[in-house]
Each structure stands twice: as C-alpha cells, then as structure tokens.
Design a protein around this motif. Structure first.
Motif, PDB file in Angstrom:
ATOM      1  N   GLU A 161      60.372  25.340   1.091  1.00 55.06           N
ATOM      2  CA  GLU A 161      59.385  24.680   0.245  1.00 55.06           C
ATOM      3  C   GLU A 161      57.972  25.148   0.583  1.00 55.06           C
ATOM      4  O   GLU A 161      57.124  25.290  -0.307  1.00 55.06           O
ATOM      5  CB  GLU A 161      59.504  23.164   0.391  1.00 55.06           C
ATOM      6  N   SER A 162      57.721  25.423   1.858  1.00 55.31           N
ATOM      7  CA  SER A 162      56.411  25.921   2.268  1.00 55.31           C
ATOM      8  C   SER A 162      56.154  27.301   1.677  1.00 55.31           C
ATOM      9  O   SER A 162      55.058  27.583   1.175  1.00 55.31           O
ATOM     10  CB  SER A 162      56.329  25.969   3.789  1.00 55.31           C
ATOM     11  N   VAL A 163      57.173  28.156   1.726  1.00 53.77           N
ATOM     12  CA  VAL A 163      57.045  29.495   1.141  1.00 53.77           C
ATOM     13  C   VAL A 163      56.806  29.406  -0.357  1.00 53.77           C
ATOM     14  O   VAL A 163      55.975  30.136  -0.918  1.00 53.77           O
ATOM     15  CB  VAL A 163      58.310  30.341   1.442  1.00 53.77           C
ATOM     16  N   GLN A 164      57.525  28.502  -0.993  1.00 54.62           N
ATOM     17  CA  GLN A 164      57.378  28.343  -2.445  1.00 54.62           C
ATOM     18  C   GLN A 164      55.970  27.891  -2.813  1.00 54.62           C
ATOM     19  O   GLN A 164      55.382  28.364  -3.796  1.00 54.62           O
ATOM     20  CB  GLN A 164      58.403  27.337  -2.966  1.00 54.62           C
ATOM     21  N   LYS A 165      55.392  27.001  -2.013  1.00 56.52           N
ATOM     22  CA  LYS A 165      54.029  26.535  -2.270  1.00 56.52           C
ATOM     23  C   LYS A 165      53.036  27.675  -2.130  1.00 56.52           C
ATOM     24  O   LYS A 165      52.093  27.798  -2.923  1.00 56.52           O
ATOM     25  CB  LYS A 165      53.671  25.402  -1.307  1.00 56.52           C
ATOM     26  N   VAL A 166      53.239  28.516  -1.118  1.00 62.43           N
ATOM     27  CA  VAL A 166      52.352  29.662  -0.922  1.00 62.43           C
ATOM     28  C   VAL A 166      52.458  30.618  -2.100  1.00 62.43           C
ATOM     29  O   VAL A 166      51.460  31.110  -2.620  1.00 62.43           O
ATOM     30  CB  VAL A 166      52.684  30.386   0.407  1.00 62.43           C
ATOM     31  N   GLU A 167      53.696  30.880  -2.533  1.00 60.81           N
ATOM     32  CA  GLU A 167      53.905  31.803  -3.658  1.00 60.81           C
ATOM     33  C   GLU A 167      53.313  31.267  -4.952  1.00 60.81           C
ATOM     34  O   GLU A 167      52.842  32.024  -5.798  1.00 60.81           O
ATOM     35  CB  GLU A 167      55.403  32.071  -3.831  1.00 60.81           C
ATOM     36  N   ASN A 168      53.325  29.926  -5.085  1.00 63.28           N
ATOM     37  CA  ASN A 168      52.783  29.310  -6.295  1.00 63.28           C
ATOM     38  C   ASN A 168      51.272  29.109  -6.219  1.00 63.28           C
ATOM     39  O   ASN A 168      50.648  28.635  -7.174  1.00 63.28           O
ATOM     40  CB  ASN A 168      53.452  27.952  -6.558  1.00 63.28           C
ATOM     41  N   GLY A 169      50.711  29.428  -5.033  1.00 64.91           N
ATOM     42  CA  GLY A 169      49.267  29.306  -4.870  1.00 64.91           C
ATOM     43  C   GLY A 169      48.773  27.899  -4.673  1.00 64.91           C
ATOM     44  O   GLY A 169      47.598  27.604  -4.867  1.00 64.91           O
ATOM     45  N   THR A 170      49.673  26.986  -4.274  1.00 68.44           N
ATOM     46  CA  THR A 170      49.285  25.585  -4.090  1.00 68.44           C
ATOM     47  C   THR A 170      49.038  25.244  -2.643  1.00 68.44           C
ATOM     48  O   THR A 170      48.694  24.122  -2.311  1.00 68.44           O
ATOM     49  CB  THR A 170      50.369  24.644  -4.633  1.00 68.44           C
TER      50      THR A 170
END
Length: 362
Positions: free
Chosen positions: A345-354
């Motif tokens: 989930e942390s990686v996904q947030k970084v990829e989404n720019g959030t």
C-alpha cells in the motif's frame, strides 16, 4: 498468547513430543464441524496485494509451510486455515520410514535454531495418498519427495519417479529433495550428472500427462558459489521449473550455544536464525545468474517479517517457514502478511503521488 501460555507448555516437552501434540490438536480441530472455518477467521488474512502467481499456480499469499512439518500430509488443510498460502508436505519416500534413533531433534534456544537428524520420517507413499484424497480444492499443496534410506544412490531415480508418478494427480507441484539426511554426500548429490539422473525420468513422465506439475529442486546451503552456479545452469538448460533454497546446514559457525551443548547434540542439519544470511545470499545469487526469470522459493532462517521482506527483495517469489513457527507461533504468519500489505500500500501511494518519497540510508 502463544509466547506466554502455549510456548512454555510446548517447550517443556521434547521437540518431537511437542510436534506430535500440535499435529494432534490440528487433527482434532479438523474433525470439529466448522473447526477449520473458525481457525481461518481467527488466524488468516486475505488481501489482493498478497496474491501471487508462480509457475502458473495462484497463491493467496506467498508464505508457505516448509517440508518437515506435515511429513505425511495429515494436517495440510488445517495449516491452510492458519493462514499459510501453501503447504509443502513430506519429505515423502516410497516406503514408510521410522527414521533414526531418538533423541534426534534438538532446540538451540540461544540461537533460535533447531538441529534435526530424524532421517526423513514419513508414513510412506500409500498412506500419504490416502490423506491427499480428501478434498482440498482451492488449497495449494506441494510435495517434497526423496529416496528411502535403504536405496543406494545409483537406484535413487526409481524412488523419486515412483513417488512422482503416484502423487502426480494429488498435488500442485513437486520438490525434488537432494539434500536430505539420507541423500548421497552433497559433493556427489549436487553434481550436474546426478541431478539430471534424477530429474530426466520425471521430465519424461510429465511430458505424457494432460496436467502440468511444476518441478522444483531443493538444495543445500553448504554448497560453494561455484556449485550453486552449476545448479542454476541446470535450471536454465532443462525443463526444471525452479529452485527451493535452502535446506538446513551442517555448519556450526558463530553460534551462541556452548560447545559442550553442541557436542551433546551431535550431527544433524541446523535450521533457524543462523541460516538467514546464507539462504538470502544464495537466493540472490540464483536470481541474478538466472536473470530473474525462474521461480525461487526462499527458505531457511525466515524468523521475522524483516527477514521475509529481505528474502523477497533478493529474488524469492515465495517463502517457507518452519523453525520460526516453532519459536514465534501462528501470529508470525499474520504479522508477515500485515507487513507485506502495508509495504504494498505504501508503494501504491508513492506511485499514485499521494505520499512523498523519503530518502533512507541503505
């Protein structure tokens, strides 16, 4: 609860007595209507980010039980309910084996390790098939196969093929164990010629089947880097599907346990925390040499969520636990899954720019 109540009771028993008690309790749970369902509700975590597809098989999570825990396929359904994504039963041999004289398994608490010289104890092929005939749709079961102790190395291929053929319709993948206590000496059993001598009859049989069963090879951590490279080249050049790295070690370097205790314990394979670094190194070496294109199951010293994350980062597609489960209990699988979900989930947030990317020291 495990650490404060259950573990002291189990550690008051010999490790074999404790193991038999755990198997008995799991079988009892399995006999209670709704028992496995309740176990799953209490212990298992499911989440889309945990799912993995490896060698064409879909895993609900990448955490499995290593061979040696459920040797004869008695409690694989209960282990799945405890939260494991897959269970590798065995090591299975064609004929039943009682193993070596007791005592033959020892805890080394100071090192969070176990020394094992059981000798591939199992109920034999026919009994294992009876257990596997129970419905296990949706559960991933692998089978670790080996040769009987009485079988000479030159006849070992027939033992492996017999188990492979008879269990083919019941399991999802196979692990060919060439590093068990009853294997030939490792300088011989891990040579290219000997490995191919064992594997080629399995490849030939599989070509004639409608269903494809992946074949993994389990190796020793005591190999030199050159020997690991040679095994990796076998993986690249043959229909072998992947490698399980690693089994226990015969080495006793850097242990906290006293020399006097080690002398009393004697020979056997050491598993647990002392193996962590070497098993990760081997997985990383295999992953690099093979170009990261072949499945690797990392096992050996996976004691914490940090260890599992490092093993996966080194190139493992799946990991297996055993000794850590003895020391940490059922909560370990849940902790690892939660850690993997949080990282995803942390990686996904970084990829989404959030979420801002923080620099960390490596």
């Amino acid at each position: 609860m495990y650490r404060h109540f259950i573990k002291p009771v189990l550690f008051a028993l010999s490790i074999e007595q404790a193991h038999q008690l755990v198997l008995l309790l799991l079988r009892v749970v399995g006999l209670i209507p709704g028992g496995r369902w309740l176990l799953g509700k209490c212990c298992a975590i499911t989440h889309p980010t945990l799912e993995r597809e490896v060698f064409g098989v879909r895993f609900t999570n990448p955490i499995g039980v290593a061979a040696g825990f459920d040797r004869s396929g008695e409690v694989y359904r209960e282990l799945h309910a405890l939260g494991f994504g897959f269970v590798e039963i065995g090591t299975v041999t064609p004929s039943p084996q009682n193993g070596n004289p007791r005592p033959r398994v020892f805890r080394l608490p100071k090192d969070r390790a176990i020394v094992n010289r059981m000798g591939l104890v199992n109920s034999g092929l026919n009994k294992v098939i009876q257990h596997l005939r129970h419905s296990h749709k949706g559960l991933i079961v692998g089978c670790n196969i080996g040769k009987n102790t009485a079988t000479p190395p030159e006849n070992a291929a027939a033992d492996y093929l017999k188990s492979f053929r008879n269990l083919y319709e019941y399991v999802d993948y196979f692990t060919v164990n060439i590093s068990g206590e009853n294997a030939a000496n490792e300088g011989f059993s891990h040579t290219r010629d000997y490995v191919l001598h064992l594997l080629e009859p399995l490849f030939d049989f599989r070509r004639g089947q409608n269903n494809y069963r992946p074949i993994m090879l389990k190796i020793s951590p005591d190999l030199t880097d050159e020997e690991i490279d040679e095994i990796t080249d076998v993986l690249i050049e043959t229909p072998l599907d992947g490698i399980v790295a690693t089994n226990g070690t015969h080495r006793r370097d850097g242990l906290k346990t006293s020399r006097e205790t080690l002398d009393k314990v004697g020979a056997g394979r050491l598993s647990g925390a002392p193996l962590t670094r070497r098993s990760i190194e081997i997985v990383r070496r295999i992953h690099t040499r093979s170009g990261g294109t072949y499945p690797i199951i990392g096992v050996g010293g996976m004691m914490t969520p940090d260890d599992v994350c490092e093993m996966l980062a080194a190139g493992a597609d799946l990991v297996q636990l055993y000794t850590s489960y003895v020391y940490e209990g059922p909560g370990l699988v849940r902790d690892i899954c939660r850690r993997l979900i949080a990282e995803a989930e942390s990686v996904q947030k970084v990829e989404n720019g959030t979420e801002p990317i923080e620099k960390t020291d490596v």
